[in-house]
Design a protein around this motif. Structure first.
Motif, PDB file in Angstrom:
ATOM      1  N   UNK A 260       0.829  -1.205   0.000  1.00 14.25           N
ATOM      2  CA  UNK A 260       0.000   0.000   0.000  1.00 14.25           C
ATOM      3  C   UNK A 260       0.866   1.258   0.000  1.00 14.25           C
ATOM      4  N   UNK A 261       2.053   1.169   0.591  1.00 10.01           N
ATOM      5  CA  UNK A 261       2.964   2.328   0.650  1.00 10.01           C
ATOM      6  C   UNK A 261       3.520   2.678  -0.717  1.00 10.01           C
ATOM      7  N   UNK A 262       3.601   1.683  -1.614  1.00  8.77           N
ATOM      8  CA  UNK A 262       4.219   1.908  -2.925  1.00  8.77           C
ATOM      9  C   UNK A 262       3.194   1.904  -4.056  1.00  8.77           C
ATOM     10  N   UNK A 263       1.928   1.769  -3.698  1.00  7.59           N
ATOM     11  CA  UNK A 263       0.861   1.738  -4.687  1.00  7.59           C
ATOM     12  C   UNK A 263       0.609   3.159  -5.207  1.00  7.59           C
ATOM     13  N   UNK A 264       0.814   3.418  -6.510  1.00 13.33           N
ATOM     14  CA  UNK A 264       0.638   4.783  -7.033  1.00 13.33           C
ATOM     15  C   UNK A 264      -0.796   5.297  -6.897  1.00 13.33           C
ATOM     16  N   UNK A 265      -1.769   4.400  -6.915  1.00 13.59           N
ATOM     17  CA  UNK A 265      -3.160   4.835  -6.743  1.00 13.59           C
ATOM     18  C   UNK A 265      -3.412   5.307  -5.315  1.00 13.59           C
ATOM     19  N   UNK A 266      -2.763   4.645  -4.353  1.00 14.86           N
ATOM     20  CA  UNK A 266      -2.856   5.095  -2.963  1.00 14.86           C
ATOM     21  C   UNK A 266      -2.199   6.456  -2.815  1.00 14.86           C
ATOM     22  N   UNK A 267      -1.019   6.618  -3.416  1.00 17.27           N
ATOM     23  CA  UNK A 267      -0.307   7.896  -3.347  1.00 17.27           C
ATOM     24  C   UNK A 267      -1.161   9.023  -3.927  1.00 17.27           C
ATOM     25  N   UNK A 268      -1.831   8.730  -5.038  1.00 19.37           N
ATOM     26  CA  UNK A 268      -2.680   9.743  -5.674  1.00 19.37           C
ATOM     27  C   UNK A 268      -3.843  10.118  -4.758  1.00 19.37           C
ATOM     28  N   UNK A 269      -4.430   9.125  -4.119  1.00 16.24           N
ATOM     29  CA  UNK A 269      -5.552   9.381  -3.200  1.00 16.24           C
ATOM     30  C   UNK A 269      -5.092  10.224  -2.019  1.00 16.24           C
ATOM     31  N   UNK A 270      -3.892   9.936  -1.513  1.00 17.75           N
ATOM     32  CA  UNK A 270      -3.330  10.702  -0.393  1.00 17.75           C
ATOM     33  C   UNK A 270      -3.117  12.154  -0.800  1.00 17.75           C
ATOM     34  N   UNK A 271      -2.496  12.353  -1.956  1.00 18.97           N
ATOM     35  CA  UNK A 271      -2.193  13.706  -2.418  1.00 18.97           C
ATOM     36  C   UNK A 271      -3.446  14.543  -2.633  1.00 18.97           C
ATOM     37  N   UNK A 272      -4.449  13.926  -3.242  1.00 18.93           N
ATOM     38  CA  UNK A 272      -5.693  14.660  -3.498  1.00 18.93           C
ATOM     39  C   UNK A 272      -6.400  15.035  -2.199  1.00 18.93           C
ATOM     40  N   UNK A 273      -6.286  14.172  -1.213  1.00 22.43           N
ATOM     41  CA  UNK A 273      -6.936  14.455   0.062  1.00 22.43           C
ATOM     42  C   UNK A 273      -6.194  15.554   0.837  1.00 22.43           C
ATOM     43  N   UNK A 274      -4.887  15.464   0.893  1.00 20.75           N
ATOM     44  CA  UNK A 274      -4.093  16.432   1.664  1.00 20.75           C
ATOM     45  C   UNK A 274      -4.117  17.804   1.007  1.00 20.75           C
ATOM     46  N   UNK A 275      -3.995  17.840  -0.341  1.00 25.85           N
ATOM     47  CA  UNK A 275      -3.901  19.132  -1.028  1.00 25.85           C
ATOM     48  C   UNK A 275      -5.030  19.350  -2.031  1.00 25.85           C
TER      49      UNK A 275
END
Length: 275
Positions: A260-275
């Motif tokens: 989950x830490x290296x999943x690009x879809x997870x990273x995208x979801x994190x970025x959209x939520x934070x910023x």
């Protein structure tokens, strides 16, 4: 002619000096900004949260530059720096004792990091992205210290593969679990019982939370290490105590606990939520 050149030189010099941010201006800017911290899980290292942080830099123009190393005695060492007026600053939090299971220790270590950042940079608000055991640091820090408004206040929190209600093979008597219709887990780990008994201490109504969890396939409720009811049990603790709470599930081989830490879809979801 010489006098004219001298006057022009003085004007250009004044304009250059005026355009350089002063220490006071930089400090004021940082106080108004929100720092985002990344916390690794059990046996994590300085590179554990790198894929998520690199994605934030690439997609959202965030700026990584500071790493907070926390010794076993709780002492925090900040290494690196940000240029003046840095936007979207990121901090990589690294626990040198990465094998502890003590929620008490890691929550105080995390609090020490926030205090160190406020002392050096003046931040008043923070976001946090935590994986696995790092989530225990966030939750138990807020249970103990969120009432102190002199300390930095939580703005946005992304929990990834959180172990809020036990870990199979670690917590005694852990067994298949499920969420009741109320959202409360059927089986309660000792630390979850404590959190439930003290949830009135949470003063985070200004915070928004995104809870991300993984399923290996549609037939299981498990990310390979943490049961989904354990990860999702955060909702029962914080609902009606935060500005917003929502969950997002990822399914498949790349939704495994560590991946989950290296999943690009997870990273995208994190970025959209934070910023």
């Amino acid at each position: 002619m010489r006098k004219l050149l001298a006057v022009v030189g003085l004007v250009l010099c004044f304009m250059t000096i005026s355009s350089i941010p002063t220490h006071t201006e930089a400090a004021a800017t940082r106080k108004s900004q929100t720092v985002t911290l990344y916390l690794h899980g059990h046996r994590g290292n300085p590179k554990s949260m790198a894929p998520l942080m690199e994605s934030a830099v690439f997609e959202k123009h965030a700026h990584t530059g500071v790493t907070a190393f926390v010794a076993n005695n709780g002492k925090v060492t900040l290494k690196g720096h940000w240029p003046a007026h840095t936007k979207r600053p990121l901090v990589n939090v690294v626990f040198k004792n990465n094998r502890t299971h003590s929620y008490y220790k890691i929550s105080h270590w995390f609090r020490n990091v926030l205090i160190a950042l406020k002392h050096k940079y003046g931040f008043k608000k923070f976001n946090v992205v935590a994986h696995s055991l790092g989530n225990a640091a966030v939750l138990f820090d807020e249970l103990k210290f969120s009432r102190d408004k002199k300390l930095p206040q939580l703005k946005k929190y992304v929990a990834i593969a959180g172990n809020f209600d036990g870990v199979p093979g670690v917590h005694k008597d852990q067994h298949p679990n499920q969420l009741l219709t109320s959202g409360r887990p059927k089986w309660l780990a000792p630390k979850y019982r404590w959190a439930l008994a003290h949830r009135q201490n949470l003063r985070i109504r200004q915070a928004r939370i995104l809870n991300i969890y993984g399923r290996l396939n549609r037939h299981v409720h498990f990310d390979g290490k943490i049961l989904n009811p354990s990860s999702r049990s955060l909702g029962y603790l914080v609902r009606n105590r935060v500005k917003s709470y929502r969950e997002r599930r990822f399914t498949g081989w790349d939704a495994e606990h560590t991946r989950l830490r290296t999943n690009p879809n997870v990273a995208r979801a994190v970025n959209e939520f934070i910023w």
